[in-house]
Design a protein around this motif. Structure first.
Motif, mmCIF file in Angstrom:
data_model
loop_
_atom_site.group_PDB
_atom_site.id
_atom_site.type_symbol
_atom_site.label_atom_id
_atom_site.label_comp_id
_atom_site.label_asym_id
_atom_site.label_seq_id
_atom_site.Cartn_x
_atom_site.Cartn_y
_atom_site.Cartn_z
ATOM 1 N N PHE A 1 0.829 -1.203 0.000
ATOM 2 C CA PHE A 1 0.000 0.000 0.000
ATOM 3 C C PHE A 1 0.861 1.250 0.000
ATOM 4 C CE2 PHE A 1 0.616 -1.125 4.445
ATOM 5 C CZ PHE A 1 0.796 0.080 5.111
ATOM 6 N N PHE A 2 0.317 2.306 -0.613
ATOM 7 C CA PHE A 2 1.006 3.589 -0.719
ATOM 8 C C PHE A 2 0.286 4.621 0.134
ATOM 9 C CE2 PHE A 2 2.446 1.404 -4.439
ATOM 10 C CZ PHE A 2 3.699 1.917 -4.722
ATOM 11 N N THR A 3 1.059 5.390 0.873
ATOM 12 C CA THR A 3 0.511 6.463 1.684
ATOM 13 C C THR A 3 1.592 7.535 1.809
ATOM 14 O OG1 THR A 3 -0.509 6.986 3.827
ATOM 15 C CG2 THR A 3 1.229 5.329 3.832
ATOM 16 N N ARG A 4 1.431 8.419 2.792
ATOM 17 C CA ARG A 4 2.460 9.411 3.107
ATOM 18 C C ARG A 4 2.766 9.310 4.593
ATOM 19 N NH1 ARG A 4 -1.060 13.549 0.955
ATOM 20 N NH2 ARG A 4 -0.622 14.761 2.844
ATOM 21 N N THR A 5 4.020 9.501 4.946
ATOM 22 C CA THR A 5 4.387 9.360 6.351
ATOM 23 C C THR A 5 3.784 10.468 7.210
ATOM 24 O OG1 THR A 5 6.470 10.526 5.887
ATOM 25 C CG2 THR A 5 6.513 8.124 5.888
ATOM 26 N N ASP A 6 3.363 11.578 6.589
ATOM 27 C CA ASP A 6 2.682 12.610 7.377
ATOM 28 C C ASP A 6 1.211 12.267 7.599
ATOM 29 O OD1 ASP A 6 2.370 13.003 4.586
ATOM 30 O OD2 ASP A 6 1.638 15.031 4.925
ATOM 31 N N LEU A 7 0.708 11.237 6.927
ATOM 32 C CA LEU A 7 -0.673 10.799 7.095
ATOM 33 C C LEU A 7 -0.801 9.534 7.929
ATOM 34 C CD1 LEU A 7 -2.112 11.242 3.484
ATOM 35 C CD2 LEU A 7 -2.374 12.796 5.423
ATOM 36 N N LEU A 8 0.212 8.662 7.856
ATOM 37 C CA LEU A 8 0.066 7.332 8.459
ATOM 38 C C LEU A 8 1.427 6.780 8.840
ATOM 39 C CD1 LEU A 8 -1.814 4.870 9.019
ATOM 40 C CD2 LEU A 8 -1.355 4.135 6.677
ATOM 41 N N ASP A 9 1.549 6.284 10.051
ATOM 42 C CA ASP A 9 2.743 5.573 10.495
ATOM 43 C C ASP A 9 2.613 4.125 10.013
ATOM 44 O OD1 ASP A 9 4.762 4.191 11.762
ATOM 45 O OD2 ASP A 9 4.363 4.987 13.753
ATOM 46 N N VAL A 10 3.394 3.772 9.007
ATOM 47 C CA VAL A 10 3.216 2.470 8.352
ATOM 48 C C VAL A 10 3.701 1.316 9.213
ATOM 49 C CG1 VAL A 10 3.299 3.469 6.046
ATOM 50 C CG2 VAL A 10 5.419 2.687 7.126
ATOM 51 N N ASN A 11 4.340 1.599 10.336
ATOM 52 C CA ASN A 11 4.769 0.537 11.241
ATOM 53 C C ASN A 11 3.880 0.438 12.485
ATOM 54 O OD1 ASN A 11 7.272 -0.492 9.923
ATOM 55 N ND2 ASN A 11 7.863 1.656 10.110
ATOM 56 N N ASP A 12 2.803 1.208 12.514
ATOM 57 C CA ASP A 12 1.823 1.165 13.605
ATOM 58 C C ASP A 12 0.662 0.272 13.173
ATOM 59 O OD1 ASP A 12 -0.341 1.652 15.342
ATOM 60 O OD2 ASP A 12 0.223 3.739 15.666
#
Length: 436
Positions: free
Chosen positions: A328-339
């Motif tokens: 999945f693609f997101t932005r680190t200012d929108l979502l912590d991908v390791n949470d």
């Protein structure tokens, strides 16, 4: 001729640096390839997912077998072929508050809105010649925020979200910061086609990106040194001295700087870089976009979906012990991908009823050797691109961020690396003639 340690030093072992080093070594030059990380690849990062052993690309994955000509050249050269993602069977895109469970996510009541917006975008793209650098063409009235450009077509909500999702996926930052040229130039580079824009990146490098990187840097004449950050580059009349973080001084007749633009100001250059490079670096083309992975139970079979956020695209990459591995693609200012809990909430909107078991991604914005993920075109940077690409005495510059073609793609990195090697080779040939 002045005695130096090497003919050329290449700083950075991503695809741009690896290509430049290989091309220079093929020309008969001795090359030192310096990489700050403990691995090859730069922002292309091939690893395994969360202790499962599943191979994943945390940065740089898909290529086009028809449109990525520089990648195709290397795949043919080394005979690695292509891998493919599994075919999609189910869909779930979210635009304008509506869910679309089909491969064509256009709201029936917004067909005219879609047509009007598509015409607006394609008309702008038709002004450009993909074989010429963008900065040499009539671009200035389009160097405005994507959000402002799209508003000119007055799209309905679902149509707006659809077009925004494409640009958010490619641009990795808010649409108020991305230049309209980012989306338009990507469409130009995909044959002036919205369909290609979405579907052309259909394959992966066979065996993963290291299948190309390893033979590139393994070419005779290349000395590879990992975990060797460079802190200073000092040019003199007939040589360049490179200083590492361990204060080792290495000399060469020329240097290729092949690190991301966002990292140029982490290196002390003497003399200082030109004004275009300084201004372009200040505009921060590296983005907060990130690709991550999650192991998900109860996911729809071989699923793909898009939205305007916080997840811009999700797709099934593999099956593992009764669960689905999705990218999945997101932005680190929108979502912590390791949470896991945060990823659960975000993915459940796309795949109702799913359960996230594990998730993992690499935060490129906190990575000191990239300081941002894949680059986009921020408002105002195009006027500096020619100067950002330009050599400076015995320095040449290579990164996908300043590619003439597919900026932020592996293809752009390879193109840029070859161009920089050709530039430096001319410098070395000219200096050799002068010294005779």
């Amino acid at each position: 001729m002045l005695s130096t340690d090497f003919d050329a030093i290449v700083i950075g072992a991503g695809f741009a640096g690896a290509t430049a080093a290989r091309d220079l070594a093929q020309g008969g030059y001795s090359v030192l390839l310096l990489e700050a990380r403990d691995r090859l690849g730069g922002r292309v990062y091939y690893g395994t997912f969360a202790e499962t052993g599943l191979p994943v690309d945390f940065g740089g994955t898909w290529v086009s077998s028809t449109l990525n000509h520089f990648v195709g050249r290397e795949i043919e050269r080394y005979g690695v072929g292509y891998d493919e993602s599994p075919p999609i069977q189910t869909y779930g895109s979210l635009f304008g508050g509506h869910r679309f469970e089909s491969s064509v996510p256009i709201h029936p009541e917004e067909l005219q809105s879609f047509e009007r917006t598509a015409l607006h975008v394609l008309t702008a793209a038709s002004r450009f010649d993909p074989t010429l650098p963008i900065e040499t063409q009539n671009y200035r009235d389009l160097d405005i925020p994507w959000s402002e450009f799209l508003a000119q077509a007055d799209p309905e909500p679902a149509t707006r979200d659809l077009f925004d999702s494409w640009v958010l996926l490619e641009g990795g930052c808010p649409t108020s910061e991305i230049s309209a040229l980012a989306g338009i130039w990507t469409i130009v580079q995909h044959g002036n086609s919205l369909i290609n824009f979405v579907l052309a990146a259909d394959k992966k490098i066979g065996g993963g990106p290291l299948a190309l990187l390893d033979p590139m840097v393994g070419h005779p004449g290349i000395d590879v040194r990992l975990e060797t950050p460079v802190v200073r580059v000092h040019q003199e009349a007939d040589a360049v001295t490179v200083a590492t973080a361990e204060n080792q001084l290495i000399t060469a007749r020329g240097v290729v700087v092949a690190v991301p633009v966002n990292c140029w100001d982490d290196i002390e250059f003497a003399p200082a870089l030109n004004e275009d490079k300084r201004r372009g670096c200040a505009l921060r083309p590296g983005t907060t976009g990130v690709k991550a992975f999650a192991l998900v139970e109860n996911a729809p079979p071989y699923f793909a979906g898009m939205s305007a956020g916080p997840i811009h695209r999700v797709s099934t990459e593999a099956e593992y012990e009764g669960a689905s591995l999705v990218a999945f693609f997101t932005r680190t200012d929108l979502l912590d991908v390791n949470d896991r809990d945060a990823v659960q909430r975000a993915l459940e909107v796309m795949m109702p009823g799913c359960t996230v078991i594990k998730c993992e991604g690499h935060d490129w914005t906190t990575d000191p050797y990239s300081d941002g993920s894949y680059a986009t075109i921020p408002v105002g940077i195009v006027q500096h691109l020619a100067g950002m690409r330009a050599p400076e005495q015995r320095l040449a510059f290579a990164t996908a961020d300043i590619a003439r073609g597919k900026t932020f793609w592996i293809d752009g990195a390879i193109e840029s690396g070859s161009a920089a090697a050709a530039i430096l080779q001319r410098v070395l040939e000219r200096s050799a003639l002068i010294s005779q």
